[in-house]
Design a protein around this motif. Sequence first.
Motif, short mmCIF file in Angstrom:
data_model
loop_
_atom_site.label_atom_id
_atom_site.label_comp_id
_atom_site.label_asym_id
_atom_site.label_seq_id
_atom_site.Cartn_x
_atom_site.Cartn_y
_atom_site.Cartn_z
N SER A 155 0.85 -1.17 0.00
CA SER A 155 0.00 0.00 0.00
C SER A 155 0.89 1.23 0.00
CB SER A 155 -0.92 0.00 1.23
OG SER A 155 -2.03 0.84 1.06
N TYR A 156 0.38 2.34 -0.54
CA TYR A 156 1.19 3.54 -0.70
C TYR A 156 0.53 4.71 0.01
CZ TYR A 156 3.70 7.32 -3.08
OH TYR A 156 4.47 8.44 -3.37
N GLU A 157 1.23 5.23 1.05
CA GLU A 157 0.77 6.40 1.79
C GLU A 157 -0.66 6.25 2.32
OE1 GLU A 157 1.31 9.90 -0.56
OE2 GLU A 157 3.47 9.96 -0.21
N GLY A 185 -3.49 8.00 -1.65
CA GLY A 185 -3.36 7.35 -0.35
C GLY A 185 -4.65 6.82 0.22
N LYS A 186 -5.72 6.80 -0.58
CA LYS A 186 -7.01 6.31 -0.10
C LYS A 186 -7.31 4.93 -0.69
CE LYS A 186 -8.85 10.99 0.36
NZ LYS A 186 -9.83 11.98 -0.14
N ALA A 187 -7.95 4.09 0.11
CA ALA A 187 -8.27 2.73 -0.34
C ALA A 187 -9.59 2.74 -1.10
CB ALA A 187 -8.32 1.78 0.85
N ARG A 217 1.64 -6.47 -9.99
CA ARG A 217 2.45 -5.78 -8.98
C ARG A 217 1.82 -4.46 -8.59
NH1 ARG A 217 7.79 -7.66 -8.59
NH2 ARG A 217 8.29 -9.35 -10.05
N HIS A 218 2.16 -4.00 -7.39
CA HIS A 218 1.67 -2.70 -6.96
C HIS A 218 2.32 -1.63 -7.85
CE1 HIS A 218 0.96 0.89 -4.54
NE2 HIS A 218 0.06 0.19 -3.87
N PRO A 219 1.55 -0.71 -8.39
CA PRO A 219 2.09 0.25 -9.37
C PRO A 219 3.15 1.20 -8.81
CG PRO A 219 -0.13 0.87 -8.71
CD PRO A 219 0.11 -0.50 -8.16
N ASP A 220 3.19 1.41 -7.50
CA ASP A 220 4.15 2.34 -6.92
C ASP A 220 5.33 1.66 -6.24
OD1 ASP A 220 2.50 4.71 -7.52
OD2 ASP A 220 1.15 3.85 -6.04
#
Length: 319
Positions: A155-157, A185-187, A217-220
């Motif tokens: 997860s990112y931020e 940063g929101k789910a 994969r997670h994009p960030d």
Amino acid sequence: MKNYAWPWELRRNGVLNMNKRNIDYIGKYNQRKFYKRVDDKLITKQLALANDIAVPDLIGVVEEQHKINEIPQMVLGRTGFVIKPAKGSGGKGILVITHVENGRYYKPNGDEVTPNEVYRHVSNILSGLFSLGGIPDVGLVEGLIEFDPIFDGFSYEGVPDIRLIVFKGYPVMGMLRCSTAASDGKANLHQGAVGVGLDIATGKSLYAVQFDKPVLRHPDTNYELSQIQVPNWDVLLHTASSAYEMCELGYLGTDMVLDKVRGPLLLELNARPGLAIQTANGKGILDRLKHVESLKGPTLSVEERVAYAKKHFCSNPNF
């Protein structure tokens, strides 16, 4: 690969559409008199506590404009906090402060939030800007959830959350929503978060999408989404299942998070859960709903319903 499907193809694959959801499940199994139990997060929190279900700490409630000035005192000594509308929906109106330094507030991306911005944000909450139907609302000030390191890189931020669809007390489908730079940063899947389908039996990842397209994969962070294993899975399933008795709604969505200190926490309940969980799982939910509808006999306990769901609604990875 085509980017669309004919309605008959969706029906054949057990995909639940909005009209059928509204008429056959929400309209049929959710009595309107119980909606306030989930539409008002303050009532949901009170019900959860009365049923021994863990929720984020409630620091305070802002009901009137003059009480906005009390927020700095409410959060004094806190390293972070969250302000949200009690009757908000879709993640709108949530202000997350993850760092406090010398009375100054900072969001997950490092941007400072001035006292005037906090005042304006809470004032907007009270006016009903973020609430269902635009009705006047109250602001909830909650303790910050401490990110469980098990999800580092996924997860990112932002804090990832777990959505489980519960039908007549049976958890039938789940996903993990992971925030991204695109979702700020929101789910929230519609804003660009990654949705990861989860096996009801194990809590392991099955499939993942971003903007309705498969991702590996997670994009960030570039972390492999196939490696996700949600801990405390049985506790999450039991919490979701027990929400059925708590709110008396037959078809609902439960949103939960993992706190590194307190473990699973119930964030909120939804009487009109969205359909994107099917995309995140690469599978329609309709067959599972019909399966539960076909069950006869006495009402099972939470433990029995969870065991039944784990046995009958397990899936294989599709990465």
